[in-house]
Design a protein around this motif. Structure first.
Motif, PDB file in Angstrom:
ATOM      1  N   ILE A   1       7.119   8.469   2.733  1.00  0.00           N
ATOM      2  CA  ILE A   1       6.306   7.264   2.670  1.00  0.00           C
ATOM      3  C   ILE A   1       4.904   7.676   2.255  1.00  0.00           C
ATOM      4  O   ILE A   1       4.284   8.514   2.896  1.00  0.00           O
ATOM      5  CB  ILE A   1       6.269   6.540   4.036  1.00  0.00           C
ATOM      6  CG1 ILE A   1       7.690   6.206   4.480  1.00  0.00           C
ATOM      7  CG2 ILE A   1       5.397   5.300   3.949  1.00  0.00           C
ATOM      8  CD1 ILE A   1       7.764   5.708   5.902  1.00  0.00           C
ATOM      9  N   ILE A   2       4.426   7.093   1.161  1.00  0.00           N
ATOM     10  CA  ILE A   2       3.120   7.450   0.608  1.00  0.00           C
ATOM     11  C   ILE A   2       2.206   6.243   0.693  1.00  0.00           C
ATOM     12  O   ILE A   2       2.556   5.161   0.227  1.00  0.00           O
ATOM     13  CB  ILE A   2       3.257   7.892  -0.857  1.00  0.00           C
ATOM     14  CG1 ILE A   2       4.199   9.086  -0.962  1.00  0.00           C
ATOM     15  CG2 ILE A   2       1.886   8.200  -1.458  1.00  0.00           C
ATOM     16  CD1 ILE A   2       4.592   9.412  -2.381  1.00  0.00           C
ATOM     17  N   ASN A   3       1.040   6.422   1.295  1.00  0.00           N
ATOM     18  CA  ASN A   3       0.036   5.373   1.334  1.00  0.00           C
ATOM     19  C   ASN A   3      -0.764   5.480   0.048  1.00  0.00           C
ATOM     20  O   ASN A   3      -1.643   6.329  -0.080  1.00  0.00           O
ATOM     21  CB  ASN A   3      -0.863   5.536   2.562  1.00  0.00           C
ATOM     22  CG  ASN A   3      -1.851   4.413   2.707  1.00  0.00           C
ATOM     23  OD1 ASN A   3      -2.237   3.790   1.739  1.00  0.00           O
ATOM     24  ND2 ASN A   3      -2.271   4.184   3.927  1.00  0.00           N
ATOM     25  N   VAL A   4      -0.471   4.618  -0.917  1.00  0.00           N
ATOM     26  CA  VAL A   4      -1.105   4.721  -2.235  1.00  0.00           C
ATOM     27  C   VAL A   4      -2.588   4.419  -2.200  1.00  0.00           C
ATOM     28  O   VAL A   4      -3.339   4.912  -3.034  1.00  0.00           O
ATOM     29  CB  VAL A   4      -0.381   3.849  -3.287  1.00  0.00           C
ATOM     30  CG1 VAL A   4       0.980   4.387  -3.584  1.00  0.00           C
ATOM     31  CG2 VAL A   4      -0.315   2.418  -2.867  1.00  0.00           C
TER      32      VAL A   4
ATOM     33  N   LYS B   1       0.809  -1.215   0.000  1.00  0.00           N
ATOM     34  CA  LYS B   1       0.000   0.000   0.000  1.00  0.00           C
ATOM     35  C   LYS B   1       0.847   1.272   0.000  1.00  0.00           C
ATOM     36  O   LYS B   1       0.307   2.364  -0.057  1.00  0.00           O
ATOM     37  CB  LYS B   1      -0.886   0.034   1.247  1.00  0.00           C
ATOM     38  CG  LYS B   1      -1.776  -1.163   1.412  1.00  0.00           C
ATOM     39  CD  LYS B   1      -2.443  -1.124   2.768  1.00  0.00           C
ATOM     40  CE  LYS B   1      -3.112  -2.448   3.057  1.00  0.00           C
ATOM     41  NZ  LYS B   1      -3.527  -2.548   4.443  1.00  0.00           N
ATOM     42  N   LEU B   2       2.178   1.130   0.102  1.00  0.00           N
ATOM     43  CA  LEU B   2       3.068   2.277   0.276  1.00  0.00           C
ATOM     44  C   LEU B   2       4.063   2.384  -0.864  1.00  0.00           C
ATOM     45  O   LEU B   2       4.416   1.397  -1.497  1.00  0.00           O
ATOM     46  CB  LEU B   2       3.834   2.155   1.598  1.00  0.00           C
ATOM     47  CG  LEU B   2       3.001   2.007   2.866  1.00  0.00           C
ATOM     48  CD1 LEU B   2       3.896   1.702   4.048  1.00  0.00           C
ATOM     49  CD2 LEU B   2       2.176   3.248   3.118  1.00  0.00           C
ATOM     50  N   THR B   3       4.525   3.602  -1.089  1.00  0.00           N
ATOM     51  CA  THR B   3       5.626   3.864  -2.014  1.00  0.00           C
ATOM     52  C   THR B   3       6.718   4.548  -1.216  1.00  0.00           C
ATOM     53  O   THR B   3       6.444   5.482  -0.462  1.00  0.00           O
ATOM     54  CB  THR B   3       5.166   4.800  -3.150  1.00  0.00           C
ATOM     55  OG1 THR B   3       4.101   4.170  -3.847  1.00  0.00           O
ATOM     56  CG2 THR B   3       6.296   5.099  -4.105  1.00  0.00           C
ATOM     57  N   PHE B   4       7.948   4.091  -1.353  1.00  0.00           N
ATOM     58  CA  PHE B   4       9.079   4.654  -0.629  1.00  0.00           C
ATOM     59  C   PHE B   4       9.974   5.415  -1.599  1.00  0.00           C
ATOM     60  O   PHE B   4      10.359   4.887  -2.634  1.00  0.00           O
ATOM     61  CB  PHE B   4       9.905   3.541   0.037  1.00  0.00           C
ATOM     62  CG  PHE B   4       9.142   2.753   1.062  1.00  0.00           C
ATOM     63  CD1 PHE B   4       9.158   3.127   2.387  1.00  0.00           C
ATOM     64  CD2 PHE B   4       8.409   1.634   0.701  1.00  0.00           C
ATOM     65  CE1 PHE B   4       8.455   2.407   3.334  1.00  0.00           C
ATOM     66  CE2 PHE B   4       7.707   0.892   1.638  1.00  0.00           C
ATOM     67  CZ  PHE B   4       7.735   1.291   2.959  1.00  0.00           C
ATOM     68  N   GLU B   5      10.276   6.655  -1.286  1.00  0.00           N
ATOM     69  CA  GLU B   5      11.182   7.465  -2.090  1.00  0.00           C
ATOM     70  C   GLU B   5      12.272   7.995  -1.168  1.00  0.00           C
ATOM     71  O   GLU B   5      11.993   8.784  -0.272  1.00  0.00           O
ATOM     72  CB  GLU B   5      10.450   8.642  -2.726  1.00  0.00           C
ATOM     73  CG  GLU B   5       9.371   8.250  -3.702  1.00  0.00           C
ATOM     74  CD  GLU B   5       8.707   9.454  -4.330  1.00  0.00           C
ATOM     75  OE1 GLU B   5       9.310  10.549  -4.323  1.00  0.00           O
ATOM     76  OE2 GLU B   5       7.569   9.295  -4.800  1.00  0.00           O
ATOM     77  N   SER B   6      13.487   7.586  -1.401  1.00  0.00           N
ATOM     78  CA  SER B   6      14.572   8.066  -0.538  1.00  0.00           C
ATOM     79  C   SER B   6      15.006   9.472  -0.957  1.00  0.00           C
ATOM     80  O   SER B   6      15.056   9.794  -2.140  1.00  0.00           O
ATOM     81  CB  SER B   6      15.766   7.114  -0.590  1.00  0.00           C
ATOM     82  OG  SER B   6      16.298   7.062  -1.886  1.00  0.00           O
TER      83      SER B   6
END
Length: 58
Positions: free
Chosen positions: A48-51, A28-33
């Motif tokens: 951290i994005i809850n898609v 459910k999440l997308t991680f972008e460093s």
């Protein structure tokens, strides 16, 4: 003689630990460093994005 400070690269370990912590929700999440907030030097260490929440409308 000037003493130099050795810098520790902690970002990769931090990113890995965040992904381990949210392992159950990773689908459910997308991680972008080091997501840029604007022009350098402003940036955050992890975004951290809850898609699932992106597509839910009331």
């Amino acid at each position: 003689m000037k003493e130099t400070t050795k810098r520790i690269e902690w970002h990769p370990a931090f990113q890995a630990s965040i992904q381990i912590e949210f392992e159950e929700e990773c689908d459910k999440l997308t991680f972008e460093s080091e997501h840029l907030l604007s022009k350098k030097p402003m940036q955050i260490d992890e975004l951290i994005i809850n898609v699932e929440q992106l597509f839910i409308r009331d």
